[in-house]
Design a protein around this motif. Structure first.
Motif, PDB file in Angstrom:
ATOM      1  N   VAL A 128       0.863  -1.184   0.000  1.00 58.52           N
ATOM      2  CA  VAL A 128       0.000   0.000   0.000  1.00 58.52           C
ATOM      3  C   VAL A 128       0.896   1.228   0.000  1.00 58.52           C
ATOM      4  N   TRP A 130       0.668   5.315  -0.181  1.00 61.53           N
ATOM      5  CA  TRP A 130      -0.202   6.487  -0.104  1.00 61.53           C
ATOM      6  C   TRP A 130      -1.673   6.110  -0.261  1.00 61.53           C
ATOM      7  N   PHE A 131      -2.063   5.097   0.561  1.00 56.88           N
ATOM      8  CA  PHE A 131      -3.462   4.699   0.731  1.00 56.88           C
ATOM      9  C   PHE A 131      -4.065   4.013  -0.494  1.00 56.88           C
ATOM     10  N   MET A 186       1.122  -3.262   4.522  1.00 58.45           N
ATOM     11  CA  MET A 186       0.955  -1.827   4.791  1.00 58.45           C
ATOM     12  C   MET A 186       1.515  -1.464   6.156  1.00 58.45           C
ATOM     13  N   THR A 188      -0.127   0.733   7.956  1.00 62.41           N
ATOM     14  CA  THR A 188      -1.318   1.079   8.732  1.00 62.41           C
ATOM     15  C   THR A 188      -1.604   0.008   9.779  1.00 62.41           C
ATOM     16  N   LEU A 200      -8.718   9.120  10.695  1.00 64.14           N
ATOM     17  CA  LEU A 200      -8.444   9.064   9.261  1.00 64.14           C
ATOM     18  C   LEU A 200      -9.524   8.326   8.474  1.00 64.14           C
ATOM     19  N   TYR A 201      -9.805   7.087   8.855  1.00 62.05           N
ATOM     20  CA  TYR A 201     -10.734   6.270   8.062  1.00 62.05           C
ATOM     21  C   TYR A 201     -12.169   6.330   8.576  1.00 62.05           C
ATOM     22  N   LEU A 209     -12.036   0.708   1.531  1.00 54.97           N
ATOM     23  CA  LEU A 209     -10.950   1.546   1.036  1.00 54.97           C
ATOM     24  C   LEU A 209     -10.316   1.002  -0.239  1.00 54.97           C
TER      25      LEU A 209
END
Length: 253
Positions: A128, A130-131, A186, A188, A200-201, A209
């Motif tokens: 992953v 940048w998202f 990731m 995250t 954030l989410y 996502l």
């Protein structure tokens, strides 16, 4: 004068004859059965090794896509290569046929179209960035799926019919019966997902996502498996445990 005793040996003879006739009939049945088995074994590979009518497990075709994109000194792709090797090993243990595409090493668009048509299961292993997945993977998807659309091999159209409102957008795919799994690495943490208190989410899931990635395959008819996530791989990696979880995700394929 007729001897009354003559019937006795005759009856014994009839009994023996009956036994003989029965034996011949049994031999004939055995002979026919053997002939049928031999014929079936010649016509149907593997028949002789299994019970008559027993279903043989189907050997599946699996395409494994390595979507990693290298950033020297920052992201070299070692972990994703480990996961690709794990995925291939698990598929090999099942006896499945596999092909691989390492996008960064180059690919032929039409060959990738044919791989998608050949595969029963497609597994994309990606970091992953940048998202989202790396732009190189998005480029790959755009090129391969556009070619599949142009050739009318991936889908007919978007599924809608002017005189039939029940035909929904996204139902024109031709690749039904296939399965797609997206596996991600990731930084995250897992706690960032599915929790409305997270800034954030804000409660969104991993599937939410990355729906833009999985929707491409669903649009063409694939069944979509839950996204696999290997979380917090930089600050708090738990790679051994993640590999066990990944194996569990692959076990049902």
């Amino acid at each position: 004068m007729i001897d009354k005793n003559w019937r006795f040996p005759y009856c014994k003879f009839v009994g023996k004859q009956s036994d003989t006739v029965g034996g011949v009939a049994q031999e004939r049945r055995d002979f026919i059965k053997a002939g049928l088995v031999a014929t079936a074994a010649a016509v149907l590979p593997g028949f002789a090794t299994g019970a008559i009518g027993a279903a043989q497990p189907r050997v599946k075709n699996v395409l494994i896509i390595n979507a990693h994109q290298t950033y020297p000194g920052l992201s070299e792709g070692a972990l994703n290569r480990e996961y690709v090797a794990l995925i291939k090993n698990e598929m090999d243990k099942k006896g499945y046929r596999t092909q691989q595409t390492y996008i960064e090493k180059g690919y032929n668009i039409n060959e990738e179209v044919q791989k998608h048509l050949w595969a029963d299961i497609i597994i994309t292993q990606s970091p992953v960035f940048w998202f989202g997945t790396p732009w190189l993977y998005k480029k790959y998807v755009d090129e391969v799926f556009t070619a599949g659309m142009s050739q009318q091999s991936f889908l007919i159209d978007d599924g809608r019919i002017a005189n039939d409102p029940s035909k929904q957008y996204g139902t024109g795919g031709k690749l039904h019966g296939k399965t797609f799994l997206l596996s991600l690495t990731m930084n995250t943490p897992k706690e960032a997902f599915d929790d409305p208190a997270q800034r954030l989410y804000a409660g969104r899931s991993l599937e939410d996502l990355f729906s833009s990635t999985t929707a491409v395959y669903k649009f063409c008819g694939f069944a979509i498996l839950p996204v696999f996530g290997s979380f917090d791989v930089i600050k708090a990696p738990q790679i051994a445990e993640d590999k066990v979880r990944l194996k569990r995700s692959l076990a049902g394929l």
